[in-house]
Design a protein around this motif. Structure first.
Motif, PDB file in Angstrom:
ATOM      1  N   LYS A  87       0.817  -1.217   0.000  1.00 17.46           N
ATOM      2  CA  LYS A  87       0.000   0.000   0.000  1.00 17.46           C
ATOM      3  C   LYS A  87       0.853   1.271   0.000  1.00 17.46           C
ATOM      4  CE  LYS A  87      -4.034  -1.794   2.519  1.00 17.46           C
ATOM      5  NZ  LYS A  87      -4.787  -1.713   3.796  1.00 17.46           N
ATOM      6  N   SER A  88       2.135   1.113   0.323  1.00 17.78           N
ATOM      7  CA  SER A  88       3.015   2.270   0.521  1.00 17.78           C
ATOM      8  C   SER A  88       3.959   2.474  -0.662  1.00 17.78           C
ATOM      9  CB  SER A  88       3.820   2.096   1.818  1.00 17.78           C
ATOM     10  OG  SER A  88       2.968   1.883   2.917  1.00 17.78           O
ATOM     11  N   LYS A  89       3.459   2.262  -1.865  1.00 13.45           N
ATOM     12  CA  LYS A  89       4.306   2.354  -3.049  1.00 13.45           C
ATOM     13  C   LYS A  89       4.974   3.713  -3.189  1.00 13.45           C
ATOM     14  CE  LYS A  89       1.879  -1.122  -5.813  1.00 13.45           C
ATOM     15  NZ  LYS A  89       1.095  -1.391  -7.051  1.00 13.45           N
ATOM     16  N   LYS A  90       4.317   4.759  -2.732  1.00 15.46           N
ATOM     17  CA  LYS A  90       4.869   6.109  -2.875  1.00 15.46           C
ATOM     18  C   LYS A  90       5.547   6.597  -1.602  1.00 15.46           C
ATOM     19  CE  LYS A  90       1.542   7.486  -6.424  1.00 15.46           C
ATOM     20  NZ  LYS A  90       0.518   8.489  -6.830  1.00 15.46           N
ATOM     21  N   ASP A  91       5.681   5.714  -0.635  1.00 14.17           N
ATOM     22  CA  ASP A  91       6.295   6.084   0.638  1.00 14.17           C
ATOM     23  C   ASP A  91       7.529   5.214   0.872  1.00 14.17           C
ATOM     24  OD1 ASP A  91       6.978   6.747   3.241  1.00 14.17           O
ATOM     25  OD2 ASP A  91       4.893   6.942   3.895  1.00 14.17           O
ATOM     26  N   GLU A  92       8.651   5.662   0.363  1.00 13.69           N
ATOM     27  CA  GLU A  92       9.882   4.874   0.463  1.00 13.69           C
ATOM     28  C   GLU A  92      10.350   4.724   1.899  1.00 13.69           C
ATOM     29  OE1 GLU A  92      12.974   6.135  -2.130  1.00 13.69           O
ATOM     30  OE2 GLU A  92      11.759   5.918  -3.954  1.00 13.69           O
ATOM     31  N   VAL A  93      10.002   5.676   2.762  1.00 12.29           N
ATOM     32  CA  VAL A  93      10.400   5.587   4.165  1.00 12.29           C
ATOM     33  C   VAL A  93       9.727   4.390   4.827  1.00 12.29           C
ATOM     34  CG1 VAL A  93      10.308   6.715   6.425  1.00 12.29           C
ATOM     35  CG2 VAL A  93      10.870   8.057   4.386  1.00 12.29           C
ATOM     36  N   VAL A  94       8.418   4.250   4.613  1.00 10.01           N
ATOM     37  CA  VAL A  94       7.684   3.121   5.189  1.00 10.01           C
ATOM     38  C   VAL A  94       8.193   1.807   4.605  1.00 10.01           C
ATOM     39  CG1 VAL A  94       5.421   1.984   5.309  1.00 10.01           C
ATOM     40  CG2 VAL A  94       5.617   4.432   5.752  1.00 10.01           C
ATOM     41  N   GLN A  95       8.414   1.767   3.312  1.00 10.67           N
ATOM     42  CA  GLN A  95       8.917   0.544   2.693  1.00 10.67           C
ATOM     43  C   GLN A  95      10.282   0.155   3.248  1.00 10.67           C
ATOM     44  OE1 GLN A  95       8.603   0.805  -1.634  1.00 10.67           O
ATOM     45  NE2 GLN A  95       6.569  -0.089  -1.477  1.00 10.67           N
ATOM     46  N   LYS A  96      11.141   1.138   3.460  1.00  7.84           N
ATOM     47  CA  LYS A  96      12.471   0.856   4.026  1.00  7.84           C
ATOM     48  C   LYS A  96      12.350   0.324   5.449  1.00  7.84           C
ATOM     49  CE  LYS A  96      17.084   1.263   4.137  1.00  7.84           C
ATOM     50  NZ  LYS A  96      17.458   1.048   5.543  1.00  7.84           N
TER      51      LYS A  96
END
Length: 234
Positions: A87-96
């Motif tokens: 769901k966090s494709k545009k949120d690299e911080v959350v993905q990291k």
């Protein structure tokens, strides 16, 4: 409160009969790869439905669930983190954050189903457009589940027509002593071969004499019988 609710619902859906079967199936006996794991007897469809129901659970709650002794709690946690990652494709911080949680928690991501269901769409997806050196580091760790994550995560690359990391990590793991790694290597080679049979054949022709028999059988599973017999005879 939501964390307590999902825990209680998972426990309520448990089945002692299924738990006994799963404990045997996932080798939880003394000296086996899943030694000490505890099952409630909850099915994957049940777990997925609950994770969907509680999909807004904060990341820290999923991590707390991941640190549970119950296998199904850990599966729910990993699925919850995977869905949040997607769901966090545009949120690299959350993905990291989620990627880092994954690769530092192999004490709890400690059976093949936990790895296979989730690593492709967290580890593989995160590294798809990034430096993949961490996969080679995982492949050379002494932790079985880190090594399995290293090879199975390349499934994401295979889906996008990229095979180099699968082939190179397979080479690193060919001398591994555990059949769970042999199976994973053969499986990923087979997946690559589905998309480019020549790539698989070239790998086999080069490494056939170093490949564990299990890895070879998995890799050639989709070949015509005559070709399977040829490779098995070498």
């Amino acid at each position: 409160m939501a964390l307590e609710k999902i825990q209680n619902e998972l426990i309520s859906k448990g089945s002692p009969k299924k738990a006994a079967f799963l404990s045997h199936f996932f080798k939880t006996g003394k000296g086996q790869y899943g030694e000490g794991d505890v099952f409630l007897g909850v099915t994957m469809p049940q777990i997925r439905l609950l994770v969907k129901k509680y999909s807004d659970l904060p990341i820290e709650d999923w991590v707390q669930l991941l640190h549970s002794p119950y296998h199904e709690f850990r599966m729910a946690a990993l699925l919850g983190l995977m869905f949040r990652f997607q769901k966090s494709k545009k949120d690299e911080v959350v993905q990291k954050i989620i990627f880092d949680i994954y690769i530092t928690n192999f004490e709890f991501i400690n059976n093949w189903d936990l790895v296979d269901v989730t690593c492709r769409d967290i580890v593989g997806a995160y590294l798809f457009r990034r430096d993949r050196a961490v996969l080679y580091q995982l492949a050379t760790q002494s932790i079985l589940w880190a090594q399995r994550t290293a090879i199975v995560s390349t499934w994401y690359f295979i889906k996008h027509g990229q095979f180099i990391d699968t082939l190179q990590i397979s080479e690193l793991l060919l001398s591994h002593s555990h059949d769970l790694i042999h199976k994973a290597v053969g499986w990923m080679l087979r997946e690559a071969g589905k998309r480019d049979e020549l790539v698989l054949e070239e790998f086999l022709d080069t490494h056939i004499h170093q490949m564990p028999r299990t890895a070879l059988r998995y890799a050639i599973e989709r070949f015509p019988e005559s070709k399977r017999k040829y490779y098995l005879s070498l």
